[in-house]
Design a protein around this motif. Sequence first.
Motif, short mmCIF file in Angstrom:
data_model
loop_
_atom_site.label_atom_id
_atom_site.label_comp_id
_atom_site.label_asym_id
_atom_site.label_seq_id
_atom_site.Cartn_x
_atom_site.Cartn_y
_atom_site.Cartn_z
N UNK A 45 -3.62 -6.68 4.15
CA UNK A 45 -3.22 -5.38 4.70
C UNK A 45 -4.30 -4.83 5.62
N UNK A 46 -3.85 -4.07 6.59
CA UNK A 46 -4.77 -3.45 7.55
C UNK A 46 -5.21 -2.09 6.99
N UNK A 47 -5.92 -2.17 5.87
CA UNK A 47 -6.44 -0.97 5.23
C UNK A 47 -7.66 -1.36 4.40
N UNK A 48 -8.35 -0.38 3.92
CA UNK A 48 -9.56 -0.65 3.16
C UNK A 48 -9.23 -1.25 1.78
N UNK A 49 -10.21 -1.88 1.20
CA UNK A 49 -10.08 -2.42 -0.15
C UNK A 49 -9.75 -1.29 -1.12
N UNK A 50 -10.43 -0.15 -0.94
CA UNK A 50 -10.21 1.00 -1.83
C UNK A 50 -8.76 1.50 -1.74
N UNK A 51 -8.18 1.48 -0.53
CA UNK A 51 -6.80 1.92 -0.37
C UNK A 51 -5.85 0.98 -1.11
N UNK A 52 -6.11 -0.33 -1.02
CA UNK A 52 -5.27 -1.29 -1.74
C UNK A 52 -5.43 -1.09 -3.24
N UNK A 53 -6.67 -0.85 -3.68
CA UNK A 53 -6.90 -0.58 -5.10
C UNK A 53 -6.09 0.62 -5.59
N UNK A 54 -6.01 1.65 -4.75
CA UNK A 54 -5.23 2.84 -5.12
C UNK A 54 -3.75 2.50 -5.24
N UNK A 55 -3.24 1.69 -4.32
CA UNK A 55 -1.84 1.27 -4.40
C UNK A 55 -1.59 0.47 -5.68
N UNK A 56 -2.52 -0.43 -6.00
CA UNK A 56 -2.40 -1.22 -7.22
C UNK A 56 -2.42 -0.31 -8.44
N UNK A 57 -3.28 0.71 -8.42
CA UNK A 57 -3.37 1.64 -9.54
C UNK A 57 -2.05 2.39 -9.75
#
Length: 148
Positions: A45-57
């Motif tokens: 994804x064209x987003x930060x690792x932290x943003x993906x972590x939030x989606x996963x959360x």
Amino acid sequence: MVVRTDLSDEQIDRVFHALAAATRRDILRRAIEDEHSVSALAREYDMSFAAVQKHVAVLEEAGLIVKRAEGRERLVRADPAMIARARALLARYEELWRARIDRLDALLAVPQGAASVDPTERPAPGSTDARTTDTRKNDPRRTDTQGE
């Protein structure tokens, strides 16, 4: 009609919230196909690792995915049991809307000017139903003889 489910209102809210974002739906799709590390997902994804972590959360809070540790990595996979529960919930909503559409179809099928018909009852095709029989020819106020 109320949709009954074994999920609480809070759980249903979390599931719908989780599925409301395209990125989360895509993460869930990938997690259904195979187990992935969060870092491998983040590369997609064209987003930060932290943003993906939030989606996963968000997906994890909804119970749609399960996260586990393997060494330094966090692996995610879909939870088939919760996906089945969410699918059953959506099927119940579909039944509700199909029933409403069927009732609307029945109401629209009544000829204009005909007596009101209970939308849950439909006469058999070709049958004579007192509710739809033309009673104008028996009207004593009628003066013409057309149709007799």
